[in-house]
Motif scaffolding. Structure first.
Motif, short mmCIF file in Angstrom:
data_model
loop_
_atom_site.label_atom_id
_atom_site.label_comp_id
_atom_site.label_asym_id
_atom_site.label_seq_id
_atom_site.Cartn_x
_atom_site.Cartn_y
_atom_site.Cartn_z
N GLY A 31 0.80 -1.21 0.00
CA GLY A 31 0.00 0.00 0.00
C GLY A 31 0.84 1.26 0.00
O GLY A 31 0.53 2.23 -0.70
N ASN A 32 1.93 1.26 0.78
CA ASN A 32 2.74 2.47 0.88
C ASN A 32 3.60 2.71 -0.35
O ASN A 32 3.94 3.85 -0.66
CB ASN A 32 3.63 2.40 2.12
N MET A 33 3.98 1.64 -1.04
CA MET A 33 4.87 1.80 -2.19
C MET A 33 4.10 1.82 -3.51
O MET A 33 4.55 2.40 -4.48
CB MET A 33 5.88 0.65 -2.22
N TRP A 34 2.94 1.19 -3.52
CA TRP A 34 2.16 1.09 -4.74
C TRP A 34 1.02 2.09 -4.73
O TRP A 34 0.87 2.91 -5.63
CB TRP A 34 1.63 -0.35 -4.87
N LYS A 35 0.21 2.07 -3.68
CA LYS A 35 -0.98 2.92 -3.65
C LYS A 35 -0.69 4.34 -3.21
O LYS A 35 -1.20 5.31 -3.79
CB LYS A 35 -2.02 2.30 -2.72
N HIS A 224 -6.54 5.72 3.84
CA HIS A 224 -5.19 5.19 3.69
C HIS A 224 -4.45 5.16 5.03
O HIS A 224 -3.67 4.24 5.28
CB HIS A 224 -4.39 6.01 2.67
N ALA A 225 -4.69 6.14 5.87
CA ALA A 225 -4.07 6.13 7.20
C ALA A 225 -4.52 4.91 7.99
O ALA A 225 -3.74 4.29 8.73
CB ALA A 225 -4.43 7.41 7.96
N LEU A 262 7.79 6.89 7.96
CA LEU A 262 9.10 7.02 7.33
C LEU A 262 9.14 6.29 6.00
O LEU A 262 9.69 6.79 5.01
CB LEU A 262 10.17 6.45 8.27
N TYR A 263 8.54 5.12 5.95
CA TYR A 263 8.50 4.34 4.72
C TYR A 263 7.73 5.10 3.65
O TYR A 263 8.16 5.16 2.49
CB TYR A 263 7.85 2.99 5.01
N ALA A 264 6.58 5.69 4.02
CA ALA A 264 5.80 6.46 3.05
C ALA A 264 6.58 7.67 2.55
O ALA A 264 6.54 8.00 1.36
CB ALA A 264 4.49 6.91 3.69
#
Length: 446
Positions: A31-35, A224-225, A262-264
């Motif tokens: 979700g964080n890398m794609w969406k 999304h959160a 951080l990842y997002a």
């Protein structure tokens, strides 16, 4: 006599650091890398990112802490923990929504994870970049039978890890791959930030234009959160059942939320500099990763290497989530059906595979599986993500906020923080989760 649920009190447990890494791994999925990048591009860039941060604090962290608290208090599966701390068997049926939701999501999430592995192999070999028609490549792959093979690979890897147990499998896996994930993120971020025109992408991502915010973008940020922290699917609740009593749940919640954020942030600093550098529309939707970014990698020096690293990054992120998803029904089967871990893993993985076949084939190989204007894959995603998960999250907030009287003792917060948390659970989070549910179900539109 009927079988009694097995307690997890004396079972395998996470170490303190292992739990936080495993929970971060569950949260930082595809979700964080794609969406996240494409919805950020669609809804205003930096302004949407700031709104996402606010929503993460207002809805994500309170619900996350509630799930962890229920899990550790009940020391059971996502279904039985409610019963054990609430004293009413009716709550077990409510908790089953999370078990069912995790099982359903696992069936189609493994398909997308398989796509990332396939693209990683194609990128490293250079074959991905021999044909510039990346839209055609993606359509040809997903409309065939090959995705089933890659789905099997993902399920086999996930099953192998989960079968090894909590400390010997899930914890060890995350202790290796989460640092590896961070290393790949940093490498790709440095590469992206050194591309020509990259700073235009950084500006889009980090300099807010609040005029672009709408009611629609606020609801998308809320959703999304909620979903980026793996809430409502029983994963955090199940992981919470393996947490030691000495672990501070408040500190763990902040660490998990911080890791997710951080990842997002780094994901945005990879995607947006790359899209701006190569003139790619960053608001084009889900196809951004599989159809647009390969064109960028093909045009940059050592594109096969960086493209391969990017898709390996996606695959690792996906696997850390599939592990947590599979553990939810596995924990339930071990506890309720009294199955051993290996048997539970094998049978549930087989069930996920069978349920996932129609989803894998609904992109073109078996068009008869599509009905009501949606592919079978889309129906599964809609039912799990837009119905079961928001309902599961709403149940968590209401249970912890109103029905579990000793929730504060298990949460271990100071009096001031407990009052604030309880206020959020009672009066803020349920309303926001309800809005997410109504918007996701298509009832509220703007």
């Amino acid at each position: 006599m009927p079988k009694q649920p097995r307690t997890l009190e004396s079972k395998d447990q996470f170490s303190s650091s292992g739990f936080i890494l495993a929970a971060i791994g569950s949260a930082v999925g595809l979700g964080n890398m794609w969406k996240f990048p494409y919805i950020t591009g669609m809804y205003g860039g930096a302004a949407f990112f700031l709104l996402f941060i606010v929503c993460l604090v207002a809805i994500g962290l309170p619900v996350l802490l509630a799930e962890l608290t229920i899990g550790r208090g009940g020391r059971g599966s996502a279904a039985s923990s409610f019963v054990k701390v609430g004293g009413n068997r009716a709550w077990g049926g409510m908790g089953m929504l999370s078990v069912i939701g995790a099982f359903m999501i696992m069936s189609f999430y493994a398909i997308i994870a398989g796509w990332t592995l396939y693209y990683a192999v194609r990128a490293f070999s250079g074959k991905l970049f021999t044909n510039p028609d990346y839209t055609g490549q993606f359509a040809s792959f997903t409309s065939g039978y090959s995705p089933i093979l890659w789905q099997v690979v993902v399920l086999a890897l996930t099953a192998w890890i989960v079968a090894r147990g909590v400390s010997g499998g899930i914890e060890k896996f995350n202790k290796v791959l989460i640092p590896g994930l961070l290393l790949l993120l940093v490498i790709l971020m440095i590469r992206a930030l050194t591309l020509p025109g990259a700073m235009d992408g950084v500006s889009f991502f980090l300099k807010p234009d609040f005029s672009k915010l709408t009611a629609e973008s606020a609801l998308v940020a809320l959703g999304h959160a909620f979903f980026s922290l793996s809430l409502g699917m029983g994963a955090m609740l199940t992981y919470g059942s393996y947490v030691q009593k000495e672990q501070s749940l408040g500190s763990a919640t902040l660490a998990i939320g911080g890791g997710d954020l951080l990842y997002a942030l780094i994901a945005g600093l990879i995607i947006f500099p790359t899209t701006f550098s190569f003139g790619i529309d960053n608001a084009q939707g889900p196809g951004l990763v599989f159809m647009a970014l390969p064109a960028a990698f093909s045009a940059m020096p050592f594109g096969s290497l960086f493209g391969g690293l990017f898709f390996i990054l996606l695959a690792i992120a996906a696997l850390t989530s599939t592990v947590s998803l599979l553990e939810v029904p596995v924990a339930y089967a071990m506890e309720r059906l009294q199955w051993g871990r290996t048997r539970s893993v094998l049978l549930i993985t087989a069930g996920c595979f069978l349920l996932g076949i129609p989803s894998a084939l609904s992109f073109g190989a078996a068009p008869g599986l599509n009905f009501g204007g949606k592919a079978f894959f889309d129906w599964m995603d809609f039912l799990a993500s837009n119905v079961l998960l928001p309902l599961g999250g709403l149940i968590v907030t209401l249970f912890a906020g109103y029905f579990w009287k000793s929730v504060g003792d298990e949460a271990g917060l100071s009096a001031r923080w407990f009052r604030l948390w309880l206020f959020m659970l009672r009066y803020v989070a349920p309303v926001l989760v309800l809005f997410v549910f109504l918007h996701s179900a298509g009832i509220i539109k703007f």
